[in-house]
Design an enzyme around this catalytic site. Structure first.
Site, mmCIF file in Angstrom:
data_model
loop_
_atom_site.group_PDB
_atom_site.id
_atom_site.type_symbol
_atom_site.label_atom_id
_atom_site.label_comp_id
_atom_site.label_asym_id
_atom_site.label_seq_id
_atom_site.Cartn_x
_atom_site.Cartn_y
_atom_site.Cartn_z
ATOM 1 N N LYS A 22 -1.733 -8.949 9.109
ATOM 2 C CA LYS A 22 -1.205 -7.578 9.200
ATOM 3 C C LYS A 22 -2.234 -6.547 8.730
ATOM 4 C CE LYS A 22 0.924 -5.858 5.773
ATOM 5 N NZ LYS A 22 1.179 -4.788 4.821
ATOM 6 N N ASN A 23 -2.843 -6.797 7.586
ATOM 7 C CA ASN A 23 -3.717 -5.760 7.030
ATOM 8 C C ASN A 23 -5.031 -5.623 7.806
ATOM 9 O OD1 ASN A 23 -1.789 -5.004 5.228
ATOM 10 N ND2 ASN A 23 -2.612 -6.175 3.504
ATOM 11 N N CYS A 118 4.308 0.379 0.260
ATOM 12 C CA CYS A 118 5.104 -0.234 -0.806
ATOM 13 C C CYS A 118 4.897 0.497 -2.121
ATOM 14 C CB CYS A 118 4.712 -1.700 -0.956
ATOM 15 S SG CYS A 118 5.455 -2.735 0.303
ATOM 16 N N ARG A 123 -1.333 4.350 -6.470
ATOM 17 C CA ARG A 123 -2.081 4.233 -5.217
ATOM 18 C C ARG A 123 -2.754 5.548 -4.780
ATOM 19 N NH1 ARG A 123 1.094 0.228 -1.261
ATOM 20 N NH2 ARG A 123 -1.033 -0.347 -0.754
ATOM 21 N N ASP A 307 -1.382 -9.637 -3.685
ATOM 22 C CA ASP A 307 -0.284 -9.800 -2.720
ATOM 23 C C ASP A 307 0.376 -11.180 -2.812
ATOM 24 O OD1 ASP A 307 -0.768 -7.257 -1.884
ATOM 25 O OD2 ASP A 307 -1.786 -7.796 -0.031
ATOM 26 N N ARG A 399 8.295 -5.717 7.271
ATOM 27 C CA ARG A 399 7.049 -4.958 7.456
ATOM 28 C C ARG A 399 5.865 -5.889 7.678
ATOM 29 N NH1 ARG A 399 6.833 0.074 3.352
ATOM 30 N NH2 ARG A 399 4.921 0.331 4.516
HETATM 31 C C1 EPZ Z 1 -4.552 -2.894 0.388
HETATM 32 O O1 EPZ Z 1 -3.957 -1.752 -0.208
HETATM 33 C C2 EPZ Z 1 -3.426 -3.636 1.085
HETATM 34 N N1 EPZ Z 1 -2.834 -2.746 2.082
HETATM 35 C C3 EPZ Z 1 -2.398 -4.080 0.066
HETATM 36 O O2 EPZ Z 1 -1.468 -4.894 0.745
HETATM 37 C C4 EPZ Z 1 -3.065 -4.908 -1.019
HETATM 38 O O3 EPZ Z 1 -2.115 -5.158 -2.047
HETATM 39 C C5 EPZ Z 1 -4.259 -4.165 -1.622
HETATM 40 O O4 EPZ Z 1 -5.154 -3.738 -0.570
HETATM 41 C C6 EPZ Z 1 -5.066 -5.003 -2.620
HETATM 42 O O5 EPZ Z 1 -5.550 -6.155 -1.990
HETATM 43 C C7 EPZ Z 1 -3.383 -2.626 3.294
HETATM 44 O O6 EPZ Z 1 -4.362 -3.274 3.630
HETATM 45 C C8 EPZ Z 1 -2.701 -1.711 4.244
HETATM 46 P P1 EPZ Z 1 -6.747 -0.856 -2.817
HETATM 47 P P2 EPZ Z 1 -4.874 -0.556 -0.721
HETATM 48 O O7 EPZ Z 1 -7.309 0.434 -2.367
HETATM 49 O O8 EPZ Z 1 -6.029 -0.437 0.205
HETATM 50 C C9 EPZ Z 1 -6.845 1.759 -6.866
HETATM 51 C C10 EPZ Z 1 0.655 -5.740 1.265
HETATM 52 O O9 EPZ Z 1 1.578 -6.258 0.593
HETATM 53 N N2 EPZ Z 1 -7.394 2.857 -6.037
HETATM 54 O O10 EPZ Z 1 -7.605 -2.075 -2.724
HETATM 55 O O11 EPZ Z 1 -3.994 0.612 -0.910
HETATM 56 C C11 EPZ Z 1 -5.417 1.421 -6.480
HETATM 57 O O12 EPZ Z 1 -4.488 2.274 -7.087
HETATM 58 C C12 EPZ Z 1 -0.072 -4.528 0.747
HETATM 59 O O13 EPZ Z 1 0.300 -6.160 2.375
HETATM 60 C C13 EPZ Z 1 -7.742 4.040 -6.612
HETATM 61 O O14 EPZ Z 1 -7.589 4.254 -7.826
HETATM 62 O O15 EPZ Z 1 -5.352 -1.130 -2.103
HETATM 63 C C14 EPZ Z 1 -5.330 -0.017 -6.947
HETATM 64 O O16 EPZ Z 1 -5.079 -0.037 -8.325
HETATM 65 C C15 EPZ Z 1 0.524 -3.970 -0.483
HETATM 66 N N3 EPZ Z 1 -8.277 5.021 -5.830
HETATM 67 C C16 EPZ Z 1 -6.737 -0.562 -6.680
HETATM 68 O O17 EPZ Z 1 -7.584 0.586 -6.608
HETATM 69 C C17 EPZ Z 1 -8.471 4.845 -4.500
HETATM 70 O O18 EPZ Z 1 -8.972 5.777 -3.838
HETATM 71 C C18 EPZ Z 1 -6.888 -1.369 -5.408
HETATM 72 O O19 EPZ Z 1 -6.272 -0.684 -4.328
HETATM 73 C C19 EPZ Z 1 -8.107 3.638 -3.904
HETATM 74 C C20 EPZ Z 1 -7.568 2.632 -4.692
#
Ligand code: EPZ
Length: 432
Positions: A22-23, A118, A123, A307, A399
């Site tokens: 999915k991602n 979610c 985020r 995840d 989803r």
């Molecule tokens: C992706 O989310 C996935 N979503 C998530 O999958 C997954 O949990 C996550 O990566 C971690 O592997 C998609 O691919 C659509 P991140 P993402 O940016 O990109 C912080 C599922 O269940 N951060 O890697 O939003 C953030 O808050 C979903 O399929 C910032 O502070 O995750 C988090 O603590 C849920 N500033 C950490 O970094 C930013 O600009 C990692 O988030 C970006 C992120």
């Protein structure tokens, strides 16, 4: 209200086929409109997040043709670049923020509603914005909840991410593909879907090197062309079935996977006492006894995925001894623990740590999914429990999991999606 009803207690056994990731698909479908030529994407999972993204790109003018359940032909030549991407579909899903990177890269202009997704933590998207600005874009978060990014032209830059972010790595990579000159993304995410997107963009003529390491180098190109591409299997769907097999003391072969992507998951299952056998594109999980406790901390790839955190917590809740699960990626990802407690689990959450005292058995209960992965984990708990459970808010599960009840039923589970009370009576009659 739609829900799943589950009669627990059956050991899962047999074979299950894993869908496309999915991602990865969200990123690749968003990138597919970066060329004016036709792109064919195969192995796209049929889940609601993907349907929402496809609707979102159609509503800005992309032509989307479904070839079969999992394949789409997409043409982005008629996109109205002045039309803000803001509709009910965009606001529903996190992956729609990839349209900022793809549209900015293609048109030097993107206006996209802020992402939903979610509710597992704050985020923020500051790292995405930092990357776009480094490439020369002006970025404003305008009301009501719109990200507006514009540039005269994009120019390659050296960008150091403050934290490892999957979304920011993907978004900046898409924008940089068409920037003038070279971009280097340091402290990049290494997740399989980052690599899959890079491979997809390279198949369109992009020049990306180093995806899968923490330094990604991109030489900007003027032109991207059409391609045909098949998405990698879903690491998290595969992991979810691996944990379902373990929690029900089953014997399940999970097919159409890349075992390398599952190493951190297989390692934990081996540690608690499961037998894992890899062969080609399949992994078999056998658990024929009560399993043992362990500790786990979620980390960016190749660490144990956030995840999969709810799924491993559900399993450890049934393992002998005390286990500790530390969530290091998202600050609010233990909301499902209250639901597990209703089933008899003994789990205490302190900040980002869950301390689990394994119980012999869960008991069926009425449960509510707080998010996608936690919802799937509650289904695993229900499958392992004594008695019947109902799981509500299954739209979260839908989803990201294609045919979840059907696939579980094929493995011997008693699970039904209930739309009305008539269905429920029928299930109770059949399940006894
Ligand atoms: C992706 O989310 C996935 N979503 C998530 O999958 C997954 O949990 C996550 O990566 C971690 O592997 C998609 O691919 C659509 P991140 P993402 O940016 O990109 C912080 C599922 O269940 N951060 O890697 O939003 C953030 O808050 C979903 O399929 C910032 O502070 O995750 C988090 O603590 C849920 N500033 C950490 O970094 C930013 O600009 C990692 O988030 C970006 C992120």
């Amino acid at each position: 209200m739609e829900h799943y009803i589950v009669k627990g207690g059956n050991a899962l056994s047999g074979e299950v086929e894993i869908a496309g990731a999915k991602n990865a698909a969200l990123a690749i479908l968003a990138a597919s409109i970066m060329t004016n030529e036709t792109v064919t994407v195969e192995n796209v999972p049929d889940v609601s997040d993907i349907r929402a993204l496809l609707m979102a790109i159609q509503l800005i003018g992309a032509h989307v043709e479904r070839l079969d359940r999992h394949s789409f032909r997409i043409n982005g030549s008629a996109i109205n670049k002045d039309k803000p991407v803001d509709n009910e579909y965009v606001r529903k899903i996190r992956g729609s923020y990839y349209l900022i990177g793809s549209l900015l890269g293609k048109y030097c202009k993107a206006s996209v509603a802020l992402p939903g997704g979610c509710n597992i933590g704050l985020r923020p998207i500051d790292q995405h914005i930092k990357g776009f600005k480094a490439l020369g874009a002006q970025v404003k978060v305008a009301s009501p909840g719109m990200v507006v990014a514009t540039a005269e032209e994009l120019t390659g830059a050296h960008i150091y991410m403050d934290m490892v972010s999957v979304g920011a790595t993907i978004n900046v990579m898409m924008a940089a593909v068409k920037a003038k000159g070279n971009t280097i993304i340091e402290n990049a995410a290494k997740e399989p879907h980052v690599v899959d997107l890079a491979n997809f963009l390279n198949s369109m003529g992009a020049r990306i090197k180093g995806a899968g390491t923490d330094v990604i180098r991109i030489r900007g190109v003027e032109y991207l062309h059409g391609t045909t591409y098949s998405i990698i299997p879903d690491q998290i769907e595969a992991g979810t079935f691996m944990f379902a097999a373990a929690a029900t003391k089953g014997d399940v072969t999970i097919k159409n996977v890349i075992p390398k992507h599952l190493e951190s998951i297989s390692a934990k299952l081996t540690e608690v006492g499961c037998q894992i056998r890899e062969s080609g594109d399949a992994v078999r999980v056998v658990a024929n006894k009560r399993l043992l406790h362990t500790n786990v901390k979620t980390l960016p790839y190749p660490g144990f995925p956030t995840d999969m955190q709810p799924q491993i917590t559900v399993l450890l809740g049934l393992c002998r001894g005390i286990s500790i699960v530390t969530e290091s990626i998202f600050e609010n990802r233990f909301k499902y623990v209250d639901e597990l407690t209703k089933m008899g689990a003994s789990i205490t959450v302190e900040g980002n740590t869950a301390i689990i005292d394994g119980v012999e058995q869960y008991t069926g209960a009425n449960l509510t999914s707080p998010d996608l992965r936690a919802g799937a984990a509650l289904v695993i708990a229900a499958l392992a429990a004594e008695g019947c459970s109902k799981i509500f808010d299954i739209h979260y599960i839908e989803r990201g999991y294609e045919d979840f009840p059907e696939k579980l039923r094929h493995l011997g589970a008693e699970i039904e999606k209930i739309d009305d009370s008539y269905d429920e009576h029928r299930f109770r009659f059949r399940a006894g």
